[in-house]
Motif scaffolding. Structure first.
Motif, short mmCIF file in Angstrom:
data_model
loop_
_atom_site.label_atom_id
_atom_site.label_comp_id
_atom_site.label_asym_id
_atom_site.label_seq_id
_atom_site.Cartn_x
_atom_site.Cartn_y
_atom_site.Cartn_z
N CYS A 33 0.84 -1.19 0.00
CA CYS A 33 0.00 0.00 0.00
C CYS A 33 0.88 1.24 0.00
O CYS A 33 2.10 1.16 0.18
CB CYS A 33 -0.96 0.01 1.19
SG CYS A 33 -0.16 0.18 2.80
N GLY A 34 0.26 2.39 -0.18
CA GLY A 34 1.02 3.62 -0.25
C GLY A 34 1.06 4.39 1.07
O GLY A 34 0.22 4.18 1.95
N TYR A 35 2.03 5.29 1.19
CA TYR A 35 2.08 6.20 2.34
C TYR A 35 2.57 7.56 1.87
O TYR A 35 3.27 7.68 0.86
CB TYR A 35 2.94 5.64 3.47
CG TYR A 35 4.43 5.64 3.23
CD1 TYR A 35 5.23 6.68 3.70
CD2 TYR A 35 5.06 4.58 2.56
CE1 TYR A 35 6.61 6.68 3.50
CE2 TYR A 35 6.42 4.56 2.37
CZ TYR A 35 7.20 5.62 2.83
OH TYR A 35 8.56 5.62 2.62
N ARG A 36 2.18 8.61 2.62
CA ARG A 36 2.50 9.98 2.21
C ARG A 36 3.66 10.58 2.97
O ARG A 36 4.46 11.32 2.42
CB ARG A 36 1.26 10.87 2.37
CG ARG A 36 0.12 10.47 1.45
CD ARG A 36 -1.02 11.47 1.53
NE ARG A 36 -2.13 11.08 0.67
CZ ARG A 36 -3.25 11.80 0.52
NH1 ARG A 36 -3.40 12.93 1.19
NH2 ARG A 36 -4.21 11.36 -0.28
N ASN A 37 3.72 10.31 4.25
CA ASN A 37 4.83 10.85 5.04
C ASN A 37 5.09 9.97 6.24
O ASN A 37 4.29 9.10 6.57
CB ASN A 37 4.55 12.30 5.48
CG ASN A 37 3.25 12.43 6.24
OD1 ASN A 37 3.05 11.79 7.27
ND2 ASN A 37 2.33 13.27 5.74
N GLY A 38 6.21 10.16 6.87
CA GLY A 38 6.62 9.34 8.00
C GLY A 38 7.91 8.61 7.68
O GLY A 38 8.29 8.46 6.52
N THR A 39 8.59 8.18 8.72
CA THR A 39 9.82 7.41 8.56
C THR A 39 9.47 5.93 8.68
O THR A 39 9.15 5.43 9.77
CB THR A 39 10.85 7.78 9.64
OG1 THR A 39 11.13 9.19 9.53
CG2 THR A 39 12.13 6.99 9.45
N VAL A 40 9.50 5.24 7.56
CA VAL A 40 9.09 3.83 7.51
C VAL A 40 10.29 2.92 7.70
O VAL A 40 11.37 3.15 7.14
CB VAL A 40 8.39 3.51 6.17
CG1 VAL A 40 8.14 2.02 6.03
CG2 VAL A 40 7.08 4.28 6.07
N ILE A 41 10.12 1.89 8.51
CA ILE A 41 11.13 0.85 8.71
C ILE A 41 10.74 -0.30 7.79
O ILE A 41 9.86 -1.10 8.11
CB ILE A 41 11.18 0.38 10.18
CG1 ILE A 41 11.40 1.58 11.11
CG2 ILE A 41 12.29 -0.66 10.38
CD1 ILE A 41 11.21 1.25 12.58
N HIS A 42 11.35 -0.34 6.63
CA HIS A 42 11.02 -1.38 5.65
C HIS A 42 11.67 -2.70 6.06
O HIS A 42 12.89 -2.81 6.15
CB HIS A 42 11.50 -0.97 4.26
CG HIS A 42 10.77 0.20 3.69
ND1 HIS A 42 9.51 0.11 3.16
CD2 HIS A 42 11.13 1.52 3.60
CE1 HIS A 42 9.12 1.30 2.74
NE2 HIS A 42 10.08 2.18 2.99
N ARG A 43 10.85 -3.73 6.25
CA ARG A 43 11.37 -5.03 6.67
C ARG A 43 10.98 -6.14 5.69
O ARG A 43 11.11 -7.31 6.00
CB ARG A 43 10.90 -5.36 8.09
CG ARG A 43 11.19 -4.25 9.10
CD ARG A 43 11.08 -4.71 10.54
NE ARG A 43 12.21 -5.55 10.90
CZ ARG A 43 12.11 -6.83 11.25
NH1 ARG A 43 10.92 -7.43 11.26
NH2 ARG A 43 13.17 -7.52 11.58
N ASP A 44 10.49 -5.74 4.53
CA ASP A 44 10.14 -6.72 3.50
C ASP A 44 11.36 -7.04 2.66
O ASP A 44 12.42 -6.42 2.78
CB ASP A 44 9.04 -6.17 2.60
CG ASP A 44 9.52 -4.98 1.79
OD1 ASP A 44 9.94 -5.17 0.64
OD2 ASP A 44 9.49 -3.83 2.32
N LYS A 45 11.20 -8.02 1.78
CA LYS A 45 12.29 -8.42 0.89
C LYS A 45 11.89 -8.31 -0.58
O LYS A 45 12.49 -8.96 -1.43
CB LYS A 45 12.72 -9.86 1.18
CG LYS A 45 13.40 -10.02 2.52
CD LYS A 45 14.03 -11.38 2.64
CE LYS A 45 14.85 -11.51 3.93
NZ LYS A 45 15.53 -12.81 4.03
N ILE A 46 10.92 -7.45 -0.87
CA ILE A 46 10.41 -7.42 -2.24
C ILE A 46 10.38 -6.03 -2.86
O ILE A 46 10.58 -5.89 -4.05
CB ILE A 46 9.01 -8.08 -2.30
CG1 ILE A 46 8.59 -8.32 -3.74
CG2 ILE A 46 7.98 -7.27 -1.55
CD1 ILE A 46 7.36 -9.18 -3.88
#
Length: 313
Positions: free
Chosen positions: A275-288
């Motif tokens: 899904c999408g996001y507009r702002n914020g510091t995201v901790i990406h933990r996916d592998k794709i």
């Protein structure tokens, strides 16, 4: 994102292609032609208890009468592969989704390199079939403990011929990523297998651009030092703010609050819940997700945020 079609398929043929890998041919009882797919695609297999597992299609993309998948028995896994090995017989009914491709073959290249470890052969073998049919140049590096333990080895030999290079660690040969050529425009590398193989190849090909190196992982991100923290998720369309506790995923909280979110693997490797996001510091933990998409896309099944994030739902 819409839900994927679920089909009731029958096991038309099955065999052990190696001591621990079950190769299945799946046919629809009524349809003579199944939804088309492209090399690298996978299906969701829905188990009777509600669990969902992803398996790459390893047959010929030009063959539409049946699907082929190969399932490695993982004794230390989450139980899905053990159930399939223990209970599936010829004639068994399995619920399979329409195919989806999160590792598409870029057919604009001039030449290709495939590096597959163990069951990681499955998404790449269909690519080799496609490239052979189109007369493209490729090399296929197959890594496994031994020939006996290599799934679909006979098919690989038939498809690749002299373009197949086998590396069997228990037979005295081990793949060294240093043998891979330097990047050149028009070359694409596809890598699939255990994390240690992915890490080794990526370390050797650090000079390659993102659109030239394609990697698929089968296992979730493991980081013993990662400690989830609570955060807030604001829904941009409504202004509603949800608290995501440390003990729950963003996906779980969204579903609990009435948001219909598709998902399959729930470990960040299939891409179903993106899904999408507009702002914020995201901790990406996916592998794709590729780096180019991480500025405004995330996988809520595993990714989190620092303090807060605004979701584009």
């Amino acid at each position: 994102m819409t839900a994927r079609i679920i089909m009731k398929m029958h096991v038309a043929h099955m065999r052990l292609t190696s001591p621990h890998v079950l190769h299945l041919h799946l046919k629809h009882p009524l349809r003579s032609s199944l939804p088309h797919w492209s090399a690298g695609a996978h299906v969701d297999l829905h188990l009777p208890d509600g669990r969902v597992r992803q398996y790459s299609l390893c047959g010929d993309p030009e063959q539409h009468t049946h699907y082929e998948i190969a399932i490695k028995r993982e004794e230390q896994g989450r139980g899905g592969s053990r159930w399939l090995h223990d209970h599936v017989t010829v004639g068994s009914e399995l619920h399979i989704s329409a195919p989806r491709n999160s590792l598409p073959l870029d057919e604009r290249g001039d030449r290709y390199i495939f590096v597959a470890g163990g069951i990681g052969i499955t998404p790449l073998i269909s690519m080799a079939r496609t490239l052979r049919r189109r007369g493209k140049t490729f090399a296929f590096h197959c890594c496994a403990p031994s020939a006996r333990l290599t799934p679909l080895l006979a098919e690989l030999k038939d498809i690749c011929g002299p373009r197949l290079h086998c590396w069997f660690s228990k037979e005295g040969t081990r793949f060294d990523p240093a043998i891979l050529p330097p990047y050149d425009p028009g070359i694409h590398a596809y890598v699939c297998g255990p994390q240690r193989l992915l890490d080794a190849v990526q370390a050797a090909l650090t000079a390659w651009p993102e659109d030239g190196l394609h990697v698929e992982a089968f296992d979730m991100t493991v980081d013993e030092n990662f400690k989830p923290e609570p955060f807030e998720a604001t829904i941009a369309s409504t202004g509603e703010t949800l608290l995501v506790p440390a003990t729950k995923s963003l996906l779980e909280v969204l579903r609990e609050n009435g948001f219909v979110m598709p998902s399959s693997c729930q470990i960040g490797v299939c891409g179903s819940c993106e899904c999408g996001y507009r702002n914020g510091t995201v901790i990406h933990r996916d592998k794709i997700l590729p780096t180019s998409k991480r500025q405004d896309r995330l996988m809520p099944c595993v990714s989190r945020a620092r303090v807060s994030v605004t979701l584009d739902l």
